[in-house]
Design an enzyme around this catalytic site. Structure first.
Site, PDB file in Angstrom:
ATOM      1  N   GLY A 161      62.920 -29.595  41.165  1.00 12.03           N
ATOM      2  CA  GLY A 161      62.439 -30.643  42.063  1.00 12.03           C
ATOM      3  C   GLY A 161      62.717 -32.038  41.535  1.00 12.03           C
ATOM      4  N   ARG A 162      62.992 -32.097  40.246  1.00 14.85           N
ATOM      5  CA  ARG A 162      63.269 -33.408  39.661  1.00 14.85           C
ATOM      6  C   ARG A 162      64.226 -33.299  38.486  1.00 14.85           C
ATOM      7  NH1 ARG A 162      58.020 -34.570  36.088  1.00 14.85           N
ATOM      8  NH2 ARG A 162      57.354 -32.428  35.815  1.00 14.85           N
ATOM      9  N   LYS A 188      66.227 -34.177  33.262  1.00 12.39           N
ATOM     10  CA  LYS A 188      64.906 -34.062  33.919  1.00 12.39           C
ATOM     11  C   LYS A 188      64.407 -35.455  34.294  1.00 12.39           C
ATOM     12  CE  LYS A 188      60.548 -31.608  33.094  1.00 12.39           C
ATOM     13  NZ  LYS A 188      59.931 -30.626  32.186  1.00 12.39           N
ATOM     14  N   GLY A 213      60.516 -36.659  42.404  1.00  9.85           N
ATOM     15  CA  GLY A 213      61.736 -36.374  41.662  1.00  9.85           C
ATOM     16  C   GLY A 213      61.826 -37.070  40.314  1.00  9.85           C
ATOM     17  N   ASP A 256      57.817 -19.315  36.528  1.00 10.87           N
ATOM     18  CA  ASP A 256      58.940 -20.236  36.717  1.00 10.87           C
ATOM     19  C   ASP A 256      59.167 -21.079  35.461  1.00 10.87           C
ATOM     20  OD1 ASP A 256      56.349 -21.166  37.805  1.00 10.87           O
ATOM     21  OD2 ASP A 256      57.345 -23.100  37.888  1.00 10.87           O
TER      22      ASP A 256
HETATM   23  P1  AMP Z   1      56.269 -27.925  36.475  1.00 11.61           P
HETATM   24  O1  AMP Z   1      54.768 -27.827  36.586  1.00 11.61           O
HETATM   25  O2  AMP Z   1      56.731 -29.204  35.838  1.00 11.61           O
HETATM   26  O3  AMP Z   1      56.868 -26.731  35.845  1.00 11.61           O
HETATM   27  O4  AMP Z   1      56.809 -28.000  37.958  1.00 11.61           O
HETATM   28  C1  AMP Z   1      56.564 -27.023  38.952  1.00 11.61           C
HETATM   29  C2  AMP Z   1      57.456 -27.298  40.138  1.00 11.61           C
HETATM   30  O5  AMP Z   1      57.180 -28.567  40.711  1.00 11.61           O
HETATM   31  C3  AMP Z   1      58.944 -27.289  39.828  1.00 11.61           C
HETATM   32  O6  AMP Z   1      59.619 -26.715  40.908  1.00 11.61           O
HETATM   33  C4  AMP Z   1      59.240 -28.769  39.643  1.00 11.61           C
HETATM   34  O7  AMP Z   1      60.587 -29.064  39.880  1.00 11.61           O
HETATM   35  C5  AMP Z   1      58.330 -29.400  40.688  1.00 11.61           C
HETATM   36  N1  AMP Z   1      57.951 -30.773  40.319  1.00 11.61           N
HETATM   37  C6  AMP Z   1      57.120 -31.169  39.322  1.00 11.61           C
HETATM   38  N2  AMP Z   1      57.012 -32.498  39.280  1.00 11.61           N
HETATM   39  C7  AMP Z   1      57.806 -32.996  40.253  1.00 11.61           C
HETATM   40  C8  AMP Z   1      58.131 -34.302  40.726  1.00 11.61           C
HETATM   41  N3  AMP Z   1      57.615 -35.394  40.174  1.00 11.61           N
HETATM   42  N4  AMP Z   1      58.985 -34.406  41.755  1.00 11.61           N
HETATM   43  C9  AMP Z   1      59.507 -33.315  42.335  1.00 11.61           C
HETATM   44  N5  AMP Z   1      59.248 -32.056  41.938  1.00 11.61           N
HETATM   45  C10 AMP Z   1      58.407 -31.887  40.919  1.00 11.61           C
HETATM   46 MG    MG Z   2      58.509 -25.868  35.560  1.00 13.72          MG
END
Ligand code: AMP
Ligand code: MG
EC number: 2.7.7.-
Length: 487
Positions: free
Chosen positions: A92-93, A113, A126, A252
């Site tokens: 997502g980012r 990232k 993102g 994930d």
């Molecule tokens: P994480 O908790 O960082 O492992 O993220 C879980 C999901 O949310 C993943 O698919 C990330 O890409 C998405 N995600 C987390 N933070 C962001 C953000 N600021 N913008 C877009 N997607 C995000």
């Molecule tokens: Mg993650």
């Protein structure tokens, strides 16, 4: 040594096609500047550490420039988050910029990232903020230096781009390196969306690129799954032995290579606390320190479910059965070494458990206890350490058992004992408050503290002159820092 424009790309994941990832260009950050770079990680790409100081370096890793051969892709995956299935996740980012080969023939994924919105951004912007980028950078390199398998980090680039979290912060990017960015959640995605052809393509890809030796086995996929089970058991044993709490063990965030991956509100234990929860959104303690062991198995079961099209359920169950005994064996082996023991006895597990219970009750610093235990002979060390324990009688009883055990272990000099124990017991770990100090300075534009802390943590077992302040228990303000999950 190579110049920055001499990297050799071969983007094998990108070639799997549009069912697996989407072409997205990074969205540049304003006024990029180098915060910190890892010389050891640069060496993995055959890059001279001096390249990090060039303006083009900050431009490349902040989305302003791209190699011609790079093929930036946002990967699609899903996964179980806090036990529930999330059908649509993905980068997502973050963006997979491409796959690079070094002179030794190793290949490294470059993953940026904080690179902007993608089709998988959901409600997010993102972006990644400076604080979380610094934390991921320091943790990746610190874990590696401790001998704990982890993704690596090449650099953090800061910027003036405003990013909104609880308050306004600045955007940053961290460049992550790993031989693969494939997660358990990749397999789950194709399994639950019922795309058997792509799922088979993914399995072949992982087998060929990352587990080629399993090809020789009668059942290659089963051999691969077994290997994944083994690597996870070993990785989590190391987390537990060194007091690392991941905090978000969603499927994930679990790498198909058994390396520590996706750093969020992680923490190293200061005081030993089996029930420690580092993630403040984890109200039920699903990912508490001691729960990491059963959760490791839970996650492997989720992967096993997604592999049922390739492997019989009975075989998967049998392979899953390897996890706990392997974990126990690795953990006990490490803990014996942390205690300075070179032989194995049946009662050793009890010796470790009793010690941890005493440490828990007295809030003893987990890292410094083992380091000091190796400073001198067992007799002198326990006499000095007993003051840290509230239950001194309990500690004395343990110390008697320990001294007797050390005596049975063999004859060696105090210097031999110290050298052997200091080689496995770090003096410096990434304490949350140390990261916090570095972040506060960096947010004010002073990157010297991040750089110094990174340097210290690259040699965690070696006492470094003038660095005493990095080997202390946290001050009161730094004991129970709330690390925000918004990153
Ligand atoms: P994480 O908790 O960082 O492992 O993220 C879980 C999901 O949310 C993943 O698919 C990330 O890409 C998405 N995600 C987390 N933070 C962001 C953000 N600021 N913008 C877009 N997607 C995000
Ligand atoms: Mg993650």
């Amino acid at each position: 040594m190579k110049a920055l424009d001499e990297l050799t790309f071969d983007n094998r994941f990108a070639r799997l096609g549009d069912a697996f990832s989407t072409h997205v260009l990074p969205e540049p950050l304003d006024e990029p500047r180098l915060v910190v770079a890892s010389g050891a990680a640069l060496a993995l790409l055959d890059l001279d550490p001096a390249v990090a100081q060039t303006p083009v370096f900050a431009e490349l890793f902040s989305g302003h420039k791209l190699w011609e051969e790079a093929e930036p892709r946002a990967m699609v995956y899903s996964g179980h988050q806090f036990g529930g299935y999330s059908p649509q996740l993905g980068d997502g980012r973050g963006l997979l910029l491409g796959e690079v080969y070094n002179a030794a023939g190793e290949h490294w994924d470059l993953h940026l990232k904080g690179a902007g919105m993608t089709p998988y951004s959901r409600m997010g912007d993102g972006r990644a903020v400076l604080r979380s980028s610094i934390r991921e950078f320091l943790a990746s390199e610190a874990l590696h230096a401790l001998g704990i398998p982890s993704s690596r980090a090449l650099c953090v680039i800061g910027s003036s781009t405003p990013v909104w979290r609880e308050k306004q912060e600045r955007g940053a990017m961290v460049l992550r390196l790993a031989p693969s960015h494939i997660r358990f959640g990749h397999f789950e995605y194709f399994y639950y969306t019922k795309k058997p052809e792509q799922q088979a393509q993914l399995a072949e890809h992982v087998l060929n690129l990352h587990y080629p030796e399993c090809r020789e086995q009668p059942e290659p996929y089963l051999a691969m799954f077994r290997e994944i089970v083994e690597r996870n058991a070993e990785m989590i044993a190391k987390w537990q032995a060194y007091g690392f709490c991941h905090g978000v063990m969603n499927t994930d965030n679990m790498s198909i290579l058994g390396i520590t991956f996706d750093f969020g509100p992680f923490a190293f234990l200061d005081d030993f606390d089996a029930h420690f929860i580092c993630n403040h959104s984890d109200h039920e303690g699903r990912y508490s320190f001691s729960n990491q062991v059963p959760i490791g198995q839970w996650n492997l079961s989720a992967l096993a479910q997604a592999l049922t099209p390739f492997i019989s359920v009975d075989a998967l169950k049998e392979a899953l059965g390897l996890y706990l005994p392997l974990y126990q064996a690795h953990y006990l082996d490490l803990m014996r070494r942390r205690l300075g023991l070179t032989t194995a006895e049946d009662e050793d597990q009890k010796l470790v458990e009793r010690l941890l219970a005493l440490m828990q009750n007295s809030g003893v610093d987990y890292t410094l206890f083992f380091r000091r235990l190796g400073d001198e002979s067992a007799t002198l060390a326990v006499a000095r350490l007993r003051d840290d324990f509230v239950d001194m009688a309990g500690f004395d009883a343990w110390a008697d058992l320990y001294k007797a055990r050390v005596a049975r272990d063999g004859e060696y000099s105090e210097e031999q004992r110290r050298a052997r124990m200091h080689a496995v017991n770090p003096l410096y770990i990434l304490r949350n408050y140390l990261a916090q100090n570095a972040i506060v300075a960096a947010e004010a534009g002073d990157y010297s503290e991040v750089r110094r802390l990174h340097e210290v943590l690259t040699k965690p077992f070696e006492e470094q002159a003038g660095m005493e302040q990095y080997a202390q228990r946290p001050p009161d303000w730094g004991k129970h820092l709330e690390i925000s999950c918004s990153s």
